[in-house]
Structure formats: structure tokens, C-alpha cells
Design an enzyme around this catalytic site. Structure first.
Site, mmCIF file in Angstrom:
data_model
loop_
_atom_site.group_PDB
_atom_site.id
_atom_site.type_symbol
_atom_site.label_atom_id
_atom_site.label_comp_id
_atom_site.label_asym_id
_atom_site.label_seq_id
_atom_site.Cartn_x
_atom_site.Cartn_y
_atom_site.Cartn_z
ATOM 1 N N ASP A 484 0.849 -1.177 0.000
ATOM 2 C CA ASP A 484 0.000 0.000 0.000
ATOM 3 C C ASP A 484 0.895 1.240 0.000
ATOM 4 O OD1 ASP A 484 0.625 -1.206 2.518
ATOM 5 O OD2 ASP A 484 -0.861 0.015 3.539
ATOM 6 N N GLU A 730 12.246 1.328 7.775
ATOM 7 C CA GLU A 730 11.154 0.476 7.316
ATOM 8 C C GLU A 730 11.372 0.052 5.856
ATOM 9 O OE1 GLU A 730 8.008 3.071 6.330
ATOM 10 O OE2 GLU A 730 6.432 1.597 6.601
HETATM 11 O O1 LIG Z 1 -1.507 3.545 7.746
HETATM 12 C C1 LIG Z 1 -1.413 3.235 6.415
HETATM 13 C C2 LIG Z 1 -1.170 1.769 6.161
HETATM 14 O O2 LIG Z 1 -0.059 1.347 6.966
HETATM 15 C C3 LIG Z 1 0.254 -0.028 6.984
HETATM 16 O O3 LIG Z 1 1.003 -0.414 5.845
HETATM 17 C C4 LIG Z 1 2.407 -0.311 5.888
HETATM 18 O O4 LIG Z 1 2.973 -0.734 7.114
HETATM 19 C C5 LIG Z 1 2.736 -2.079 7.511
HETATM 20 C C6 LIG Z 1 3.462 -2.314 8.809
HETATM 21 O O5 LIG Z 1 4.850 -2.321 8.628
HETATM 22 C C7 LIG Z 1 3.148 -3.081 6.418
HETATM 23 O O6 LIG Z 1 2.679 -4.344 6.752
HETATM 24 C C8 LIG Z 1 2.572 -2.666 5.069
HETATM 25 O O7 LIG Z 1 3.117 -3.493 4.071
HETATM 26 C C9 LIG Z 1 2.966 -1.221 4.795
HETATM 27 O O8 LIG Z 1 2.552 -0.804 3.529
HETATM 28 C C10 LIG Z 1 -0.983 -0.915 7.086
HETATM 29 O O9 LIG Z 1 -0.661 -2.260 6.892
HETATM 30 C C11 LIG Z 1 -2.065 -0.507 6.132
HETATM 31 O O10 LIG Z 1 -3.199 -1.291 6.241
HETATM 32 C C12 LIG Z 1 -2.405 0.938 6.437
HETATM 33 O O11 LIG Z 1 -3.519 1.343 5.699
#
Ligand SMILES: OC[C@H]1O[C@H](O[C@H]2O[C@H](CO)[C@@H](O)[C@H](O)[C@H]2O)[C@H](O)[C@@H](O)[C@@H]1O
Length: 786
Positions: A484, A730
Site C-alpha cells: 500500500d 522500514e
Molecule cells: O496507515 C497506512 C497503512 O499502513 C500499513 O502499511 C504499511 O505498514 C505495515 C506495517 O509495517 C506493512 O505491513 C505494510 O506493508 C505497509 O505498507 C498498514 O498495513 C495498512 O493497512 C495501512 O492502511
């Protein structure tokens, strides 16, 4: 009362800063004001002298107290019949009611952007997952399994708490007004703030304010200070008892002092990233957005102050590299509990993530635990895990939702090498009835509301989209993908630009998701036979038993390439994996580019046929690194592909070298530069790890050499970043080793769970190759730069 400040160590500036753990917000900060479409914005004003925020009546006020509700005229989210899916999800699993849910269909499907209704239903799944799969009101609400997973007990208190808390965190006027008032820079802040009193009291107090005051930013700030506490106070630091300052890994790096010091610090970071859900969450779950967890969690860090589904896989690998098998097992058990409670593993450990999952890697984690310590894992755990995994499989195989039937276009033979784009005409009209029907999967949600944690961002883009509801479903499906967001999911406009409002995730059948599900099928077959062999004892007649000492055999998970299966369940999952391997080969493999390709279904929203006969390669110009993940998934080792496997392996190796994705700092995510974080030039640990692992095990050409040089490049880049800043990012900039990645909807985060996990895992796997080398400065040369 929930403590306002978090624990001592969290307040220790050195660690909190380096791990990106936010210090509690004492006073809300002013931030940018997002565009909103429902409630007109108002300039921030000073509170009037007669500010009518009532005194807090305290926690002793009875839950359920409510004042007459005067809905804001333009509020789109407060209707009780339109409960957010996260609420209905929990409710559904708690009561197994099918009548009260919002059915996810929408009249609009512009550019094929929303495929909400039942599409093509798969037909051959019932023997695997039972007749209960698919269809029905639960399925329509995107809830996953119709039958809760009964092997583990459901946590009824959690479910009841979720339902109450969702009224504040996932829907309604308070959420809308706070999130659009520009109080917080990061939309996630508000939905992570625990309530000081019950949600019914908060809402009653809010409704007691005059409508004009509810929209006053200063009044809202005061209201938040009075009724909410700092984000992060719902999880408390926890030092895992199995943590050691000197795991064997450190000793193995003795010849490579800089990496040894680095590994020691990353090992230390586990203590900073490990959390326990605070006691009050168990007493008052309705006051929190955090989901209760029986076992400690390891968080990614920064704004990600809760557990995440797919992140957990790399965290588990990193914990195992540091011999923390109990902590790893606790993380896995939490996710198994999720399936018992909700029918699937949510995106992350907060209630607003309950309307979607994330890349399904739970079976991979179970397998990692078993392989790490076969004698330490008892049969009951494996048997219970398998039953739960079956529940998760059922969720993903809900036909017409995440699972759909696809047929190759009859013109396929002559267009094998054709690159399809969003403007390629749909030739399905002229197609003959397809010869073979395959079942493949996509990311999908029933969501028709903004994501609570990205509320103002979603409102903004929905306002630019042709169909707001279609946008909400597709943006949440994009979040389910873990990517995302990315050009992978976005239909480019005529100028070739990728605008997020054109996101069309549900029209795409992704290579990586099908790889993950292939692995799930394969892993479950292997675990079923493993369990049977253990239950039957030595000499049970497995193929391996004939070749190996019986005792060894009992503790060993059968190899991925096994052809004959003992248990009927194993046989069925193996058959499913063979079907998927074949489908991926026939529909996704692109000989010309030497990679698998995401499929694009331009007809998905039209719903006239039960079959997608027009599945073509998704947006031709985008080359995501996920196109090579079948190498990690060992898909080519499926016996059904044995005749093509050797040449596919060489072609894929060549395809990767030609892709331009391998760069100085690892593997860039795609070849397309956009403003999104899952695009060029960013490089992400999970993807880099899976490419390395796939190459290492390919057994073709000099794939293993490439694997090692990539591992070296990735470690050097991460090390350089850490050595110069003290941070673990990250995501990284693939083109500039050591530099952090950028883009996306939030500020780049540090900490960081999966990054640390991959580094520790790679140091464990490749340490023996490193130790004879000098501590060379990181190279700026690509191992296979194009
Ligand atoms: O808040 C926005 C989005 O954040 C997350 O996505 C990102 O962080 C996660 C944790 O590290 C990771 O799993 C993901 O791949 C990243 O893109 C969350 O998972 C999203 O649902 C959220 O909308």
C-alpha cells in the site's frame, strides 16, 4: 485509569528515538487539513467563553447512556445500517448472524474499478474446505469464514469490546469530525488513542455539545484531551524471558566484528519492540482500538505501535535467529487466535484493521517453528494449527470474493508475448468457450468507507475518483496486499501517470498472493503428513522412512517436492497446489520477459459472465519484483510442472537479470517511479529476502551466487544506514545504499521489525560466507547492474 505516560524505558530518549517509538502526545498538534467531501470545513476558531464541554462524569457512568442524537446533515458514516465492516466482522463471528450485515455491492463500476458483487464462483473447493464455504450474507460482508474455527475457543469479551469500541474508532460523526479537523498530522494518531471512559459515555458527551461546537477545532482538541489518552499507552514494554544478550548468532560472527556489533544491537532491539497488552485492555476492551492479545507482540516501530500480519513472518525469522523460540511461538499463537475469533488474520492488531487481512503467511510461520525445533513442538500444537489454518484457507477461498474462476483467453496462444495495458481492448466478446477453468485469488474487501487510520487521505482521493465506494473497496484491498500503495494496482491514465484515485486492486490477480496461497496449500499438505508420521511413530511407511533412520523421519517435515502423500487431507491440499501451479504457469508465466505477471481483469465489474475469459497481463509497463516470488514459493518444483521447470528456472533467472530491478542497494520494488512507497526506487526487506531465498534454492545456473551477492548488498546497505544514523528503516532507497526510502501516505518509519528480522536471518544464513571477508566498505556497484 489508563496511564498517560508509557513505561520508563520508552521514555529513555535514546532508545525511543532510535526505534522510532513515539513519545506520548501530550497536546494534539496542528496539522494539515485534508480535503473532505461530506462536512464543510470551517476555519479554526478560539473556543467561545461559554464552551459547553461538560465535566467528565467519570468511568463510573453507566455504559449505554445516550443522549438524543442529532446527526450532522451531511454525515455519511453514522447510519447504523451501514456499520463499518470491522464492526460487522467481529459481530458476525460473535453471533453467527447473517441478516444484519451490509452487503458489499455498489451500483458503480467505473473503469472496472469495483467488483463488489458475487463474481465467478469456484466449483471444486468444497471437498477441501467443506460446503460451508462461500456465498451467504457473511461472505457478502467480506467476513471470511461462515463457520468460526471451533478448535480454539473464541474470546467473546474481545468481540463484545470490538463492537462497542468500533462506534468511536470506525464510524460516526466524532471520527469524521476529528479526522477532518486537521488536528493531527497523522490520521492514525486519533484512532490509536485509548478512551478514558466507555465509548457510550464519550459519544453521549459529544452529542451533548451543540452541533456548531462539535465542528470547532479547539472544542475538539479540548474534547480529546478530556476523554482520550496518549496513543501507545495500551501496550506496555515487556522483556521477553527467552531473550539473551549473547545468542549463538553473535558468536558465529566473531570473525566479522562490525556485523557482530550490529547484530548485538539488533538483538537488543527485540526488548524494545516487544510489548504486552496492558491490563486495562483486558478489563475494558471497549475503550481501546487495540485487539487483546494473550501473548506478547513484537511491533514494527514508529507509528506502527501494534502487531502486523505479514511483518510477523520476518520478525519470527529474526527471533528464531536469536533463539527466541518462545516469543516467536507466542506471536504465531496470537495470529492463530485471530483466526479463531474472526475467521481470518486481520491486517494488524487494531479493530480498524478488521475489514481486511494481509499477505497470508501464517502457515509459513507455523512451518518455521516446527522446522526450528521439531521436538519442542508437540503434536497438539500442530494439529490445532492445521485446523486453524484450514479456517484461514476457507477465508481466502470464499468464492467470488477473494477466489475467482479464470480461464485463459482463447487467443492466448498467439498473444503469449503480448504486453497488455489498461487500454488494450477486451477481446472476450469474440472468445470461444474456454477449455479450462482455473481458480486463482485476488485481494478484496467489502469496505465502502474511508480507512479510519487514513481517513482524510481516503476522503480526499474518493472525492477525485469516479466512484467513491469503489475507491474505498480498492484502497482497502490495496492495504490488504501489503503493497500500500503501488503502480501495480493503479490503472494509468492516458498520460501514463499513476493517480491513487484510479486504484483498481480488485481487478488484478496478483502473482505474489497466488504464490502465498500455493505455499499455504503445500505447507498444509506437508504438515498433515508430518503430523501423521509423528502420530504413527517410527517406521510408518513414508517414502522417507525407507531411506532414513525412523527416528529422524518422525521429526522431519517432508520435503516440499514430495509426490505421494499419506494422509487424505495432505493429498487434497497437494492436489490444490498442483492446480494452482498449473494455473500460474498457464496464465501468469510470460516467456518473453521471463517472469510471472499479474493478471488484469477488465471485465470484473460487469458481472455478465461467471468466468473471466479475458485475463491478461496487468499494466504492461509495470515490472514489480513480486513477479519473481514464485521462485521463493518453489512453485516450479511442483511435480505437475516437472517437464517445464528446468527451462522456466533458467528463463526466470535471465528475466530477473534483465528486469533492471537489481540495483546497488538490493532489489527495487518496481521499475516505475511514482509518489507511492511500493514503487521505485524503494527496496523493502520482505521482498529482498524472498528473492534471495528463491535464488538460493533455485538449483539453476548461478542463482546461488546471485543470492549471496544480493544478500551481501542488502546487508551492506542496511549496515551503512545504521552505522551512519543509528536507525533501521522500514524501507530503503534501492539506488542509494544506506539511504531511507520515501513516498506514500505517512512519514518514513524507523525501528523496524521486519528490517531487523531479515538482517538477523541473513546474518545467520550467510554469516559463514561473510566471516572470511574484511569489513569492506559497502559497495556502490550492483551485483548485477543492468
Ligand atoms: O496507515 C497506512 C497503512 O499502513 C500499513 O502499511 C504499511 O505498514 C505495515 C506495517 O509495517 C506493512 O505491513 C505494510 O506493508 C505497509 O505498507 C498498514 O498495513 C495498512 O493497512 C495501512 O492502511
Amino acid at each position: 485509569m489508563v496511564p498517560l505516560l508509557t513505561s520508563k524505558a520508552q521514555r529513555a530518549a535514546c532508545w525511543t528515538d532510535r526505534l522510532g517509538i513515539p513519545t506520548p502526545v501530550q497536546a494534539p498538534r496542528a496539522g494539515c487539513i485534508g480535503r473532505h467531501i461530506s462536512i464543510p470545513s470551517r476555519p479554526a476558531r478560539k473556543p467561545p467563553a461559554c464552551l459547553s464541554v461538560r465535566k467528565d462524569a467519570g468511568a463510573e457512568e453507566q455504559a449505554g447512556e445516550s443522549q438524543p442524537h442529532e446527526p450532522a446533515p451531511e454525515t455519511v458514516l453514522s447510519s447504523s445500517s451501514e456499520l463499518h465492516t470491522s464492526l460487522t466482522t467481529a459481530k458476525a463471528m460473535a453471533t453467527v448472524r447473517v441478516d444484519a450485515f451490509h452487503v458489499a455491492s455498489t451500483p458503480c463500476s467505473p473503469r472496472g474499478t469495483f467488483a463488489g458483487g458475487p463474481l465467478a464462483r469456484s466449483s471444486h473447493l468444497s471437498d477441501l474446505v467443506g460446503e460451508a464455504s462461500g456465498g451467504g450474507g457473511l461472505a457478502a460482508a467480506g467476513i471470511g469464514s461462515k463457520e468460526p474455527v471451533s478448535v480454539l475457543e473464541k474470546d467473546e469479551d474481545t468481540l463484545a469490546g470490538v463492537e462497542r469500541a468500533a462506534k468511536v474508532y470506525c464510524q460516526g460523526e466524532l471520527l469524521h469530525l476529528v479526522q477532518t479537523a486537521g488536528i493531527f498530522e497523522d490520521s492514525k494518531e486519533f484512532v490509536d488513542m485509548p478512551m478514558r471512559v466507555d465509548p457510550e459515555v464519550v459519544l453521549a458527551r459529544f452529542q451533548a455539545l451543540l452541533p456548531a461546537l462539535r465542528r470547532d477545532t479547539e472544542v475538539l482538541r479540548a474534547f480529546l484531551t478530556q476523554y482520550f489518552t496518549a496513543p501507545g499507552s495500551d501496550l506496555v514494554e515487556h522483556v521477553p524471558p527467552d531473550h539473551s544478550d549473547s545468542p549463538a548468532l553473535l558468536l558465529s560472527l566473531a570473525d566479522h566484528a562490525p556485523y557482530q556489533r550490529w547484530a548485538a544491537e539488533l538483538n537488543h532491539f527485540w526488548k524494545q519492540l516487544c510489548r504486552k497488552v496492558s491490563d486495562d485492555v483486558f478489563l475494558n476492551p471497549q475503550r481501546y482500538s487495540i485487539l487483546r492479545r494473550t501473548h506478547p507482540v513484537v511491533i514494527p516501530g514508529g507509528r506502527f505501535r501494534e502487531s502486523y500480519y505479514w511483518d510477523s513472518y520476518w520478525i519470527v525469522l529474526g527471533l528464531l535467529a536469536c533463539d527466541m523460540k518462545d516469543t516467536a511461538r507466542g506471536l504465531v499463537q496470537n495470529l492463530l487466535d485471530d483466526v479463531a475469533n474472526f475467521g481470518f488474520v486481520p491486517n494488524g492488531g487494531r479493530i480498524y484493521y478488521l475489514n481486511r487481512s494481509q499477505p497470508p503467511l501464517l502457515s509459513e510461520m507455523v512451518l518455521a517453528l516446527v522446522e526450528h525445533d521439531p521436538s519442542g513442538i508437540n503434536e497438539a500444537f500442530v494439529s490445532e494449527a492445521l485446523a486453524v489454518l484450514e479456517g484461514e484457507y476457507r477465508f481466502w477461498m470464499q468464492d467470488g470474493e477473494r477466489a475467482i474462476s479464470v480461464s485463459p483467453p482463447p487467443v492466448r496462444a498467439s498473444t503469449q508475448s503480448q504486453t497488455w495495458t489498461s487500454s488494450t481492448p477486451n477481446t472476450s466478446q469474440q472468445a470461444e468457450p474456454p477449455a479450462q477453468q482455473h481458480v486463482l485469488n485476488r485481494y478484496w474487501t467489502a469496505s465502502i468507507h474511508p480507512r479510519p487510520e487514513s481517513f482524510k487521505e481516503d476522503l480526499h482521493h474518493a472525492g477525485l475518483a469516479d466512484c467513491a465506494q469503489g475507491f474505498y473497496a480498492n484502497i482497502a484491498a490495496g492495504a490488504e496486499s501489503g503493497w500500500d500503495f503501488s503502480s501495480r494496482w493503479i490503472s494509468p491514465c492516458d498520460k501514463g501517470e499513476y493517480a491513487l484515485e484510479r486504484i483498481t486492486t480488485t481487478d488484478i490477480i496478483p502473482v505474489d498472493l497466488n504464490t502465498f496461497l500455493y505455499r499455504m496449500e503445500r505447507n498444509m499438505a506437508r504438515l498433515h503428513d508430518y503430523l501423521l508420521a509423528r502420530q504413527m511413530g517410527p517406521g510408518c511407511g513414508t517414502p522417507e522412512a525407507k531411506a532414513e533412520p525412523p527416528r529422524e523421519t518422525r521429526w522431519k517435515v517432508p520435503p516440499d517436492s514430495r509426490e505421494s502423500w499419506l494422509s487424505p487431507k495432505a493429498q487434497k491440499f497437494a492436489e490444490a497446489s498442483a492446480k494452482r501451479a498449473l494455473a500460474m504457469d498457464q496464465l501468469m508465466w510470460d516467456q518473453e520477459t521471463g517472469m510471472w505477471r499479474d493478471l488484469w481483469m477488465p471485465a470484473s465489474g460487469k458481472g455478465t459472465s461467471n468466468l473471466f475469459t479475458a485475463a491478461h497481463f496487468a499494466f504492461g509497463e509495470v515490472r514489480p519484483a513480486s513477479n519473481f516470488l514464485p521462485l521463493w514459493g518453489r512453485v516450479l518444483d511442483n511435480p505437475t510442472l516437472c517437464s517445464v521447470a528446468p527451462r522456466r528456472k533458467l528463463a526466470a533467472l535471465d528475466g530477473l537479470a534483465r528486469s533492471g530491478l537489481i540495483v546497488a542497494g538490493g532489489v527495487r520494488t518496481t521499475n516505475v517511479e511514482t509518489k507511492e512507497q511500493w514503487d521505485c526506487p524503494n527496496a523493502w526487506s520482505p521482498i529482498v529476502h524472498m528473492i534471495i531465498d528463491g535464488l538460493e534454492n533455485l538449483g539453476a545456473g548461478d542463482a546461488d551466487r546471485l543470492a549471496r551477492s544480493l544478500a551481501k548488498a542488502w546487508l551492506e546497505s542496511n549496515y551503512l544506514g545504521w552505522a551512519s544514523t543509528g536507525y533501521m528503516y522500514e524501507k530503503y532507497n534501492g539506488k542509494v545504499p544506506g539511504a531511507r526510502g520515501e513516498g506514500g501516505e505517512y512519514y518514513p518509519q524507523v525501528g523496524f521489525g521486519w528490517t531487523n528480522g531479515v538482517v538477523l536471518h541473513l546474518l545467520k544464513t550467510y554469516g559463514k560466507f561473510l566471516k572470511h571477508e574484511a569489513a569492506a566498505p559497502p559497495s556502490t556497484e550492483s551485483p548485477a547492474e543492468q
